[in-house]
Write an enzyme that holds these catalytic residues in place. Structure first.
Site, PDB file in Angstrom:
ATOM      1  N   LYS A   1      40.218  40.835  50.268  1.00 35.57           N
ATOM      2  CA  LYS A   1      41.609  39.618  49.673  1.00 35.57           C
ATOM      3  C   LYS A   1      42.985  40.204  48.677  1.00 35.57           C
ATOM      4  O   LYS A   1      42.385  40.237  47.928  1.00 35.57           O
ATOM      5  CB  LYS A   1      41.303  38.182  49.066  1.00 35.57           C
ATOM      6  CG  LYS A   1      42.051  37.073  49.235  1.00 35.57           C
ATOM      7  CD  LYS A   1      43.882  37.243  48.360  1.00 35.57           C
ATOM      8  CE  LYS A   1      44.276  36.304  48.092  1.00 35.57           C
ATOM      9  NZ  LYS A   1      45.803  36.294  47.538  1.00 35.57           N
TER      10      LYS A   1
ATOM     11  N   GLU B   1      35.347  38.273  36.861  1.00 29.28           N
ATOM     12  CA  GLU B   1      35.930  39.169  35.390  1.00 29.28           C
ATOM     13  C   GLU B   1      36.736  38.075  35.358  1.00 29.28           C
ATOM     14  O   GLU B   1      38.081  38.226  35.670  1.00 29.28           O
ATOM     15  CB  GLU B   1      35.489  40.881  35.651  1.00 29.28           C
ATOM     16  CG  GLU B   1      36.503  41.782  34.094  1.00 29.28           C
ATOM     17  CD  GLU B   1      36.471  42.863  34.645  1.00 29.28           C
ATOM     18  OE1 GLU B   1      36.190  43.686  35.947  1.00 29.28           O
ATOM     19  OE2 GLU B   1      37.980  43.287  33.642  1.00 29.28           O
TER      20      GLU B   1
ATOM     21  N   CYS C   1      42.134  44.091  30.653  1.00 34.83           N
ATOM     22  CA  CYS C   1      41.115  43.577  30.431  1.00 34.83           C
ATOM     23  C   CYS C   1      40.058  43.886  29.205  1.00 34.83           C
ATOM     24  O   CYS C   1      39.894  42.835  28.379  1.00 34.83           O
ATOM     25  CB  CYS C   1      39.889  42.852  30.675  1.00 34.83           C
ATOM     26  SG  CYS C   1      39.759  44.541  32.252  1.00 34.83           S
TER      27      CYS C   1
HETATM   28  P1  NAP Z   1      44.581  35.174  38.895  1.00 37.48           P
HETATM   29  O1  NAP Z   1      45.460  34.228  39.238  1.00 37.48           O
HETATM   30  O2  NAP Z   1      43.495  34.239  38.981  1.00 37.48           O
HETATM   31  O3  NAP Z   1      44.440  35.814  40.502  1.00 37.48           O
HETATM   32  C1  NAP Z   1      43.850  36.913  41.374  1.00 37.48           C
HETATM   33  C2  NAP Z   1      43.318  36.788  42.730  1.00 37.48           C
HETATM   34  O4  NAP Z   1      42.428  35.354  42.889  1.00 37.48           O
HETATM   35  C3  NAP Z   1      44.713  36.517  43.440  1.00 37.48           C
HETATM   36  O5  NAP Z   1      43.851  37.476  45.249  1.00 37.48           O
HETATM   37  C4  NAP Z   1      44.486  34.489  43.180  1.00 37.48           C
HETATM   38  O6  NAP Z   1      45.306  34.813  44.671  1.00 37.48           O
HETATM   39  C5  NAP Z   1      43.563  34.557  44.016  1.00 37.48           C
HETATM   40  N1  NAP Z   1      43.049  33.501  43.417  1.00 37.48           N
HETATM   41  C6  NAP Z   1      43.199  32.419  41.663  1.00 37.48           C
HETATM   42  N2  NAP Z   1      43.069  31.066  41.828  1.00 37.48           N
HETATM   43  C7  NAP Z   1      42.508  31.149  42.920  1.00 37.48           C
HETATM   44  C8  NAP Z   1      42.049  30.055  43.536  1.00 37.48           C
HETATM   45  N3  NAP Z   1      42.153  28.927  43.013  1.00 37.48           N
HETATM   46  N4  NAP Z   1      41.331  29.460  44.495  1.00 37.48           N
HETATM   47  C9  NAP Z   1      41.947  31.001  45.643  1.00 37.48           C
HETATM   48  N5  NAP Z   1      42.023  31.936  44.829  1.00 37.48           N
HETATM   49  C10 NAP Z   1      42.379  31.946  43.737  1.00 37.48           C
HETATM   50  O7  NAP Z   1      44.994  36.270  38.541  1.00 37.48           O
HETATM   51  P2  NAP Z   1      45.878  37.506  38.397  1.00 37.48           P
HETATM   52  O8  NAP Z   1      46.961  36.942  39.276  1.00 37.48           O
HETATM   53  O9  NAP Z   1      46.156  38.730  37.894  1.00 37.48           O
HETATM   54  O10 NAP Z   1      46.460  36.762  36.571  1.00 37.48           O
HETATM   55  C11 NAP Z   1      46.846  35.873  35.853  1.00 37.48           C
HETATM   56  C12 NAP Z   1      46.385  35.802  35.077  1.00 37.48           C
HETATM   57  O11 NAP Z   1      44.710  36.099  35.412  1.00 37.48           O
HETATM   58  C13 NAP Z   1      46.899  37.278  33.905  1.00 37.48           C
HETATM   59  O12 NAP Z   1      47.773  35.598  33.112  1.00 37.48           O
HETATM   60  C14 NAP Z   1      45.671  36.513  32.842  1.00 37.48           C
HETATM   61  O13 NAP Z   1      45.792  35.572  32.201  1.00 37.48           O
HETATM   62  C15 NAP Z   1      44.216  37.200  33.913  1.00 37.48           C
HETATM   63  N6  NAP Z   1      43.567  38.147  33.874  1.00 37.48           N
HETATM   64  C16 NAP Z   1      42.799  38.467  33.711  1.00 37.48           C
HETATM   65  C17 NAP Z   1      42.789  39.632  34.061  1.00 37.48           C
HETATM   66  C18 NAP Z   1      41.192  39.961  33.255  1.00 37.48           C
HETATM   67  O14 NAP Z   1      41.036  41.158  33.410  1.00 37.48           O
HETATM   68  N7  NAP Z   1      40.211  39.741  32.057  1.00 37.48           N
HETATM   69  C19 NAP Z   1      42.636  40.060  34.818  1.00 37.48           C
HETATM   70  C20 NAP Z   1      44.088  40.215  35.037  1.00 37.48           C
HETATM   71  C21 NAP Z   1      44.712  38.357  35.502  1.00 37.48           C
HETATM   72  P3  NAP Z   1      47.022  35.013  44.881  1.00 37.48           P
HETATM   73  O15 NAP Z   1      46.775  36.753  45.591  1.00 37.48           O
HETATM   74  O16 NAP Z   1      47.260  34.290  46.150  1.00 37.48           O
HETATM   75  O17 NAP Z   1      47.494  34.427  43.616  1.00 37.48           O
END
Ligand code: NAP
Length: 524
Positions: free
Chosen positions: A183, A264, A301
């Site tokens: 995905k 993660e 991360c």
């Molecule tokens: P994210 O919003 O969790 O998205 C990651 C992936 O999961 C994307 O493909 C997203 O789809 C999908 N997704 C998210 N929520 C979902 C749900 N409820 N149901 C189904 N699919 C879902 O993370 P992000 O876009 O990378 O960044 C947002 C936040 O994540 C950051 O601000 C940060 O806090 C955190 N983050 C943490 C780490 C770490 O390693 N700790 C790394 C990156 C990000 P879409 O592509 O359609 O949005």
């Protein structure tokens, strides 16, 4: 190679009427072309193809799987600069960083190829029959590990190459014998398509069943959720937010057949500055800390989001040095408008917390989606009473916790949630206190570091990039390094199964591989 915006389903390119555009975070402008959003039919098709490919792919000679992984690496390199340029446009990450990330991606594919050839991953164990044992004979027992089945990998926003389409989870799953459905992250669909085409080309060149790999782009939550819920999917790899990871864990655990989700999620990676280290090198530590904090706009991360030390003049010197260094750091483009907005919100929340003091901010310069570094401080006694201060602020933000004494330092560490890493800065004179802290830290984190910084993760055999919840959903696993193959395998025992029916690696005349024979490790 022109980016088409099509999905890749078992090697076939598919176009859909519903589309979305990537955004260049450096300018805020949309990028062409439009990308097809995968629908329910595409999910069904990709999962069906993966399931039918699984039966032959899982028994493929490990040498052939190794050659496939190497071919994926070669195809990625053959994409040339176009991959780096598109990655830069979609993520704002500098070309030099993406060049390094591409090398890491290709090297980890090659590392898994080597691992496949070594054979230890098969987990062979043989307890020969003991027909004369008294009072009861023992059966012939043979064990190996088999792959779980099709794996869904969620591409990460912060590593468009190394943790995305052909990143660590994909490499580990393909090495284990699991077909992969990616995905793609909606922030970098063009980068995903290019790498997806490289994987598809390798599938074709190696004459593998086409369902071994699919790439579904899309920006709806329904897409990822339906993949995790699909009956043919047997495991999930995810890197992202805690909200996203826990939503997918819930779906996976409520399925008719629950499946593992290796998510993660969030980690603030505590760094403990021990007294003698602070006394002897406070200024250098302050400067180096800011280097780690602001690397890649803090979007790792393993970013050091928490610093702990005993309060006093040496900590003051550290803080002054860090503040001076941070004050010189220009703001940096963040990965997506959403991640930038979440960063600003998190920093603002800390700044408005009346128990928290702002120490320093990075240079202020207007720029689209630019994050300014932020450094805060709080006392240890306040920290343990205000859980919101320990929440991950994804970006270059960190909090210095001033502890009154060693007992309070231990209390603060005990109070922390699970982490990917914990770091100690120490000298020989700090050994006694360090030995009291280490047992706490190893309960809290997957990787312990001395006199270094948590950013920068070596892809190696002994690496652990994982940790207790909520840093990951399952602290028994790692997403980086060869041990990651284990997350997509499970052991099976064959009891008194005739040789002709045994898997080749367990037959009595099988070529000698690393195994445990009657409990004793045998190398070859
Ligand atoms: P994210 O919003 O969790 O998205 C990651 C992936 O999961 C994307 O493909 C997203 O789809 C999908 N997704 C998210 N929520 C979902 C749900 N409820 N149901 C189904 N699919 C879902 O993370 P992000 O876009 O990378 O960044 C947002 C936040 O994540 C950051 O601000 C940060 O806090 C955190 N983050 C943490 C780490 C770490 O390693 N700790 C790394 C990156 C990000 P879409 O592509 O359609 O949005």
């Amino acid at each position: 190679m022109a980016i088409s915006g099509e999905l890749l389903i078992g090697g076939q390119r598919v176009r859909r009427p519903e589309t979305f555009l990537a955004v260049n975070p450096s300018t805020g402008e949309n990028l062409q072309p439009p990308f097809s959003s995968a629908n329910a039919e595409d999910v069904e098709k990709a999962c069906e193809l993966a399931w039918s490919a699984f039966h032959s792919y899982r028994e493929l000679d490990p040498e052939k799987r190794a050659q496939f992984l190497e071919a994926v690496g070669d195809q990625i390199m053959a994409l040339g600069d176009e991959l780096l340029e598109r990655g830069h446009a979609e993520s704002g990450l500098p070309l030099a960083r993406l060049t390094g990330e591409r090398a890491r991606t290709v090297n980890q594919l090659r590392l898994f190829a080597d691992e496949l050839r070594k054979g230890g991953w098969m987990g062979l164990r043989i307890d020969p029959a003991l027909p004369d044992r008294k009072p009861l004979p023992r059966s012939d027992l043979r064990q190996r590990k088999i792959p779980l089945g099709p794996v869904v990998v969620f591409g990460a926003s912060n590593f468009p190459l190394a943790f995305s389409v052909a990143g660590g989870d994909t490499a580990a799953a393909l090495a284990a014998g699991c077909p992969v459905i990616v995905k793609g992250h909606s922030a970098h669909p063009g980068t995903s398509e290019l790498v997806g085409r490289a994987v598809s080309a390798a599938v074709e060149a190696c004459n593998l069943p086409r369902g071994v790999f699919s790439l579904l782009n899309g920006n709806s939550r329904a897409l990822g959720q339906s993949l995790v819920a699909h009956r043919h999917v047997r495991a999930v790899g995810f890197t992202g937010s805690r909200v996203g990871g826990t939503a997918l864990m819930k779906i996976a655990s409520e399925r008719k057949e629950p499946i593992p989700v290796y998510a993660e999620m969030s980690s603030i990676n505590p760094v403990v500055l021990l007294p003698n280290a602070l006394a002897t090198r406070a200024e250098a530590l302050g400067k180096d800390f800011v280097g780690s904090l602001t690397l890649g706009a803090g979007q790792f991360c393993t970013n050091p989001g928490l610093v702990l030390a005993l309060d006093g003049p040496d900590l003051k010197r550290f803080v002054e040095s860090a503040a001076a260094a941070l004050g010189q750091v220009p703001p940096a483009t963040m990965l997506t408008p959403g991640i930038h907005a979440a960063y600003e919100k998190g920093v603002d929340k800390l700044a408005r917390n009346d128990r928290v003091t702002t120490i320093a901010r990075g240079l202020d310069k207007a720029g689209v989606n630019c994050g300014r570094g932020a450094l805060f401080t709080i006392t240890g006694s306040d920290f343990v009473q205000h859980d919101e201060v320990a929440e991950e602020v994804f970006g270059a933000s960190s909090v210095v916790v001033r502890c009154a004494d060693e007992a309070e330092l231990v209390r603060v560490l005990e109070h922390l949630e699970g982490q990917l890493t914990s770091t100690l800065h120490l000298t020989d004179e700090d050994t006694a206190i360090a030995s009291r802290l280490l047992p706490v830290l190893e309960r809290k984190a997957g990787r312990l570091i001395a006199n270094g910084w948590p950013t920068g993760v070596e892809v190696a055999h002994a690496m652990v990039h994982g940790g207790p919840y909520p840093s990951t959903s399952d602290g028994r696993s790692t997403s980086v390094g060869t041990l990651a193959i284990e997350r997509f395998l499970r052991p099976v025992c064959y009891q008194d199964i005739p040789d002709a029916l045994l898997p080749a690696a367990l037959r009595r005349d099988a070529p000698k591989r690393p195994r445990r024979l009657d409990g004793v490790y045998v190398a070859d």
